[in-house]
Design a protein around this motif. Structure first.
Motif, mmCIF file in Angstrom:
data_model
loop_
_atom_site.group_PDB
_atom_site.id
_atom_site.type_symbol
_atom_site.label_atom_id
_atom_site.label_comp_id
_atom_site.label_asym_id
_atom_site.label_seq_id
_atom_site.Cartn_x
_atom_site.Cartn_y
_atom_site.Cartn_z
ATOM 1 N N ALA A 1 49.177 -19.473 9.940
ATOM 2 C CA ALA A 1 50.014 -20.235 9.025
ATOM 3 C C ALA A 1 50.565 -21.515 9.636
ATOM 4 O O ALA A 1 51.339 -22.196 9.004
ATOM 5 C CB ALA A 1 51.178 -19.353 8.569
ATOM 6 N N ASN A 2 50.211 -21.862 10.825
ATOM 7 C CA ASN A 2 50.779 -23.029 11.476
ATOM 8 C C ASN A 2 49.693 -24.051 11.775
ATOM 9 O O ASN A 2 49.271 -24.224 12.900
ATOM 10 C CB ASN A 2 51.494 -22.610 12.763
ATOM 11 C CG ASN A 2 52.367 -23.724 13.305
ATOM 12 O OD1 ASN A 2 52.739 -24.642 12.588
ATOM 13 N ND2 ASN A 2 52.674 -23.647 14.582
ATOM 14 N N MET A 3 49.241 -24.724 10.725
ATOM 15 C CA MET A 3 48.206 -25.745 10.868
ATOM 16 C C MET A 3 48.718 -27.053 10.299
ATOM 17 O O MET A 3 49.536 -27.047 9.385
ATOM 18 C CB MET A 3 46.960 -25.364 10.055
ATOM 19 C CG MET A 3 46.207 -24.212 10.561
ATOM 20 S SD MET A 3 44.709 -24.088 9.550
ATOM 21 C CE MET A 3 44.650 -22.350 9.328
ATOM 22 N N HIS B 1 58.169 -17.490 12.159
ATOM 23 C CA HIS B 1 57.557 -17.039 10.909
ATOM 24 C C HIS B 1 58.479 -16.023 10.245
ATOM 25 O O HIS B 1 58.653 -14.924 10.736
ATOM 26 C CB HIS B 1 56.192 -16.407 11.185
ATOM 27 C CG HIS B 1 55.485 -15.963 9.953
ATOM 28 N ND1 HIS B 1 54.574 -16.755 9.314
ATOM 29 C CD2 HIS B 1 55.558 -14.822 9.242
ATOM 30 C CE1 HIS B 1 54.110 -16.122 8.255
ATOM 31 N NE2 HIS B 1 54.691 -14.940 8.191
ATOM 32 N N ASN B 2 59.078 -16.427 9.141
ATOM 33 C CA ASN B 2 59.929 -15.522 8.379
ATOM 34 C C ASN B 2 59.061 -14.840 7.325
ATOM 35 O O ASN B 2 58.473 -15.518 6.483
ATOM 36 C CB ASN B 2 61.077 -16.281 7.713
ATOM 37 C CG ASN B 2 61.991 -16.899 8.740
ATOM 38 O OD1 ASN B 2 62.345 -16.266 9.728
ATOM 39 N ND2 ASN B 2 62.364 -18.141 8.534
#
Length: 137
Positions: free
Chosen positions: A9-11, A58-59
């Motif tokens: 999710a971190n892009m 990341h929540n």
């Protein structure tokens, strides 16, 4: 380091890259592997850089997620769709795809996750029934 596929999710991509290479609109709802799909297609034209030094908090979403059964059914169906879309059907590619599916079954079997196994089986049956329809036409 330079890599050919990202998952997670971190892009971040430059705007001009996403103007040229679009997300696949055939992937609807919860879509596992869409991150791998877009990054793989981007890597064919641009360099993708991975850094282990980036920090991310990341929540987890409080929204309930799909059951293991539905999640794994969807995973198998999209895995098959993206394989067909992105890879030539050479023997070694088909073999690697089959081994990846087998690996998922082994993992869920060893976890004693019956819902996940049912989802994997349901997704596989869905793929096979669609193939049967194609070959009978």
């Amino acid at each position: 380091m330079f890599i050919e596929c990202l998952q997670g999710a971190n892009m971040a991509f430059r705007t001009e890259v996403l103007d040229k290479i679009k997300f696949d609109e055939n992937l609807q709802g919860y879509c596992p592997l869409e991150d791998c799909d877009i990054s793989y297609r981007v890597a064919k034209q641009y360099k993708i850089i991975y850094t282990p030094y980036a920090k991310l908090i990341h929540n987890v979403s409080p929204v309930s997620r799909d059951s293991d059964r539905l999640r794994m059914k969807t995973y198998i169906e999209y895995h098959y769709y993206l394989f067909n879309k992105n890879f030539p059907h050479k023997f070694y590619n088909r073999f690697a795809f089959c081994m990846s599916i087998l690996g998922l079954f082994v993992v869920y079997f060893l976890r004693f996750n019956q819902e996940g196994l049912r989802g994997l089986f349901s997704g596989l049956m869905s793929i096979l029934s669609k193939q049967k329809l194609k070959t009978s036409k």
